[in-house]
Scaffold this motif. Structure first.
Motif, PDB file in Angstrom:
ATOM      1  N   GLN A  89       0.833  -1.203   0.000  1.00 40.38           N
ATOM      2  CA  GLN A  89       0.000   0.000   0.000  1.00 40.38           C
ATOM      3  C   GLN A  89       0.867   1.253   0.000  1.00 40.38           C
ATOM      4  O   GLN A  89       2.030   1.226   0.407  1.00 40.38           O
ATOM      5  CB  GLN A  89      -0.924   0.021   1.214  1.00 40.38           C
ATOM      6  CG  GLN A  89      -0.231   0.259   2.540  1.00 40.38           C
ATOM      7  CD  GLN A  89      -1.195   0.494   3.688  1.00 40.38           C
ATOM      8  OE1 GLN A  89      -2.375   0.776   3.482  1.00 40.38           O
ATOM      9  NE2 GLN A  89      -0.707   0.366   4.913  1.00 40.38           N
ATOM     10  N   LYS A  90       0.275   2.338  -0.461  1.00 45.82           N
ATOM     11  CA  LYS A  90       0.865   3.658  -0.286  1.00 45.82           C
ATOM     12  C   LYS A  90      -0.268   4.634  -0.007  1.00 45.82           C
ATOM     13  O   LYS A  90      -1.422   4.406  -0.405  1.00 45.82           O
ATOM     14  CB  LYS A  90       1.690   4.092  -1.500  1.00 45.82           C
ATOM     15  CG  LYS A  90       0.898   4.435  -2.743  1.00 45.82           C
ATOM     16  CD  LYS A  90       1.843   4.973  -3.826  1.00 45.82           C
ATOM     17  CE  LYS A  90       1.092   5.336  -5.097  1.00 45.82           C
ATOM     18  NZ  LYS A  90       2.004   5.893  -6.133  1.00 45.82           N
ATOM     19  N   GLY A  99      -1.779  -2.138  -4.146  1.00 44.75           N
ATOM     20  CA  GLY A  99      -1.290  -2.829  -5.337  1.00 44.75           C
ATOM     21  C   GLY A  99      -0.703  -4.160  -4.911  1.00 44.75           C
ATOM     22  O   GLY A  99      -0.853  -4.581  -3.757  1.00 44.75           O
ATOM     23  N   TYR A 111      -0.799   0.586  -7.857  1.00 46.67           N
ATOM     24  CA  TYR A 111      -1.630   1.049  -6.747  1.00 46.67           C
ATOM     25  C   TYR A 111      -2.908   1.669  -7.327  1.00 46.67           C
ATOM     26  O   TYR A 111      -2.971   2.866  -7.582  1.00 46.67           O
ATOM     27  CB  TYR A 111      -0.880   2.095  -5.925  1.00 46.67           C
ATOM     28  CG  TYR A 111       0.391   1.593  -5.297  1.00 46.67           C
ATOM     29  CD1 TYR A 111       0.352   0.890  -4.096  1.00 46.67           C
ATOM     30  CD2 TYR A 111       1.627   1.825  -5.903  1.00 46.67           C
ATOM     31  CE1 TYR A 111       1.523   0.432  -3.501  1.00 46.67           C
ATOM     32  CE2 TYR A 111       2.802   1.372  -5.305  1.00 46.67           C
ATOM     33  CZ  TYR A 111       2.738   0.680  -4.114  1.00 46.67           C
ATOM     34  OH  TYR A 111       3.884   0.231  -3.529  1.00 46.67           O
TER      35      TYR A 111
END
Length: 206
Positions: A89-90, A99, A111
């Motif tokens: 994750q971001k 993603g 993502y």
């Protein structure tokens, strides 16, 4: 000869004992040949010989309140591979985007998910979004339109089917809530999709 044999034995012992992870906060069971190991808020993956296969990083997704009854991202108690994919994750403008990486640690599915289920039988369901530039307003600020879809996707990132259109998702940090996934992969042949509070069963045709 005895000296050489002793040296070889010493090197073998050093190779077996050196570099094994220690001082860990958590060690997960193995999944598809990899076990997740945690130090503070970072995770890595080790292979079945104890060697670090993917180094420590802070973008793996995990949930301390995970429950098997969840049908989405919240089911993931610790990083793990399924169908050769692991969720990362971001945070973008205060909103988590998800993603997938492969077993080499490379990002292979961008993502693009606001919510996503772990892969099973090489498939996943999730909610993706499109951010479409529509121009500028009278203050010369960019105007965007967001489109949301719940999709069925394979492990290569190909969309197999658009399951439904999603509306009323607020993309500002203050108002955002993770949207619920309204589909369930039942097996390699069937998927359940909720529409208007009722479920229908569909065949997976490839």
């Amino acid at each position: 000869m005895k000296k050489i044999t002793t040296l070889i034995a010493a090197f073998i012992y050093m190779g077996l004992s050196a570099q094994l992870p220690d001082n860990l906060d958590y060690v997960s069971p193995f999944h598809e040949g990899f076990a997740a190991i945690q130090k503070e808020n970072k995770w890595a993956f080790m292979d079945d010989t104890g060697n670090i296969a993917i180094d420590y990083r802070d973008d793996f997704y995990w949930n301390t309140d995970a429950k098997a009854s969840y049908n989405d991202i919240r089911v993931i108690a610790y990083p793990q591979f399924s169908s050769g994919r692991c969720v990362v994750q971001k945070i973008v403008d205060g909103i988590p985007m998800f993603g997938f990486i492969d077993t080499s640690g490379q990002l292979v599915i961008e993502y693009q998910f606001l919510n996503v289920a772990p892969f099973q039988n090489g498939l996943t369901t999730g909610i993706i979004f499109e951010k479409v530039f529509r121009g500028k307003n009278e203050f010369n600020l960019d105007i965007y339109e967001f489109k949301f879809h719940e999709v069925l996707m394979d492990a290569d990132g190909n969309i197999i089917e658009f399951l439904n259109r999603r509306d009323n998702i607020q993309m500002t940090k203050r108002r955002y809530r993770t949207p619920e996934i309204r589909s369930k992969i039942l097996n390699g042949n069937l998927i359940a999709v909720e529409k208007d509070n009722l479920w229908e069963i569909k065949k997976l045709d490839f």
